[in-house]
Design an enzyme around this catalytic site. Sequence first.
Site, short mmCIF file in Angstrom:
data_model
loop_
_atom_site.label_atom_id
_atom_site.label_comp_id
_atom_site.label_asym_id
_atom_site.label_seq_id
_atom_site.Cartn_x
_atom_site.Cartn_y
_atom_site.Cartn_z
N ARG A 163 40.83 41.84 32.71
CA ARG A 163 41.22 41.49 34.07
C ARG A 163 41.80 42.91 34.99
NH1 ARG A 163 42.48 35.95 35.63
NH2 ARG A 163 41.73 37.09 37.88
N LYS A 170 48.81 26.58 44.79
CA LYS A 170 48.75 27.15 44.24
C LYS A 170 49.31 28.56 44.49
CE LYS A 170 46.55 28.51 40.97
NZ LYS A 170 46.36 29.84 40.18
N LYS A 224 37.30 36.79 38.07
CA LYS A 224 38.52 35.74 37.41
C LYS A 224 38.76 35.87 36.61
CE LYS A 224 38.66 35.18 42.09
NZ LYS A 224 39.61 34.83 42.75
N ARG A 255 38.46 26.18 37.14
CA ARG A 255 37.45 25.28 38.06
C ARG A 255 36.14 25.18 37.97
NH1 ARG A 255 41.09 25.63 41.90
NH2 ARG A 255 42.31 28.03 42.63
N ASP A 301 37.31 30.87 45.70
CA ASP A 301 37.81 29.96 44.80
C ASP A 301 36.68 28.66 44.93
OD1 ASP A 301 39.20 31.46 43.78
OD2 ASP A 301 41.27 31.00 44.32
N SER A 307 40.34 42.22 45.36
CA SER A 307 41.30 40.78 45.47
C SER A 307 42.74 41.24 45.77
CB SER A 307 41.59 40.64 43.74
OG SER A 307 42.51 38.92 43.80
#
Length: 430
Positions: A119, A24, A337, A385, A310, A166
């Site tokens: 976010r 991705k 996240k 996740r 991640d 990020s």
Amino acid sequence: MKHNIILTKKGRSVKGTIHLTGSKSECNRALIIEALSNGKVKVENISDAADAVLLANILRAKVKDQKLALGGITQSEIENPKAEINIGPAGTAMRFLTAYLTLQNEEVVLTGSARMKQRPIGILVDALRELGAQIEYVENEGYPPIKLKGSLVQLSNKVSIKGNISSQYITALLLIAARLPFGLELHIEGDLTSRPYVEMTLAMLQTAGIKHSWTDNVIAIAHQEFTTASLHVEPDWSAASYWYAIAALADEAELFLPGLTQYSLQGDSVITEIMANFGITSQFKDGGVYLQKEVKPVFRKVFDLKECPDLAQTVIVVCAALGHEATFTGLETLKIKETDRIKALQNELAKIGVKLIEKGQVYKLDLSEKFIPERIFIDTYDDHRMAMAFAPLAMLINEVEIEDEKVVEKSYPAFWTDLEKVGILGEVKA
């Protein structure tokens, strides 16, 4: 309506071949580069992750005689100032499109899911405004949705951005840099989190003919043209990490993951080194990687995940399940996240008696009350996740129920089907 899935596994051995979807991270970068190149760059092996499919549909939609959907709206609606693109929970798409749409001759509102509206996007918006972009907040200052007026008139080619936020903010700026009339000189303040993701971006841009310089904390990209190129998307190392976790929790494991390379652009390929601590060997041959489990004591006590956040949920759950008291650093970005991943981990690990204790920016597992239940229910918090990091517990727990089986579609739609190939059976609960 959400449906849960119940995982069961007979025996503690796994063996099989798993074909993973495209990365991705690579795919989303490649799609933006393709869109910016005016047809010179083509993307091969597009990921079937929902986020990548969505971004591809948005960027590749064209208008002929009929209207074609563009991320849920039509091109004719894009010409309307009230036009809106809703990217749902796709964080990468939000950041990359925020930068990309500043170069387009259109006015559009970019929005997302309820969680996406929580976010932060302010750091990226501030940087783009410094460059000359016209961006307004529609609801709350610093958060989506945002209105972009397009046709950026460049005011400056220099911008500073903090390195411990990020990496997607930094990547978003780098992706559009060559299309800016005066290029971009990006100053990174402090330590850079997730450096491999920035290096991935620059390497892919270079393949497409975009040169850069990186001296100390300054990355510079001049105004330049893309060249004819093909960007092949490698299978997803983030997805591979769940297979490493399954192997780590197995008594015996022999798995083959085709298409993965030893010298990958993806920072999450470091999972090979991390899982070596738990007896998982990685042998690259026959066009992929072979995983094998060897019983060995675990000595490593500190895991710095700054460059691969991640992987955090996967590695932390493995350590907890194996009863390995470890300390973790580099988790600064986890709270912004898809969910607050620190809080989510603390909540779910508590279900096996494990505490994840936070002291400043250091996190430590307390296993003094750990136990293995007969069955467990895992909340996913709308986070793909969380589902996939906890699914390997089916190697140890008789029945693992995961909330909302469709949550994995964000990055790995075939996950449950692939689990069945190694005997981890999933029954969708109505």
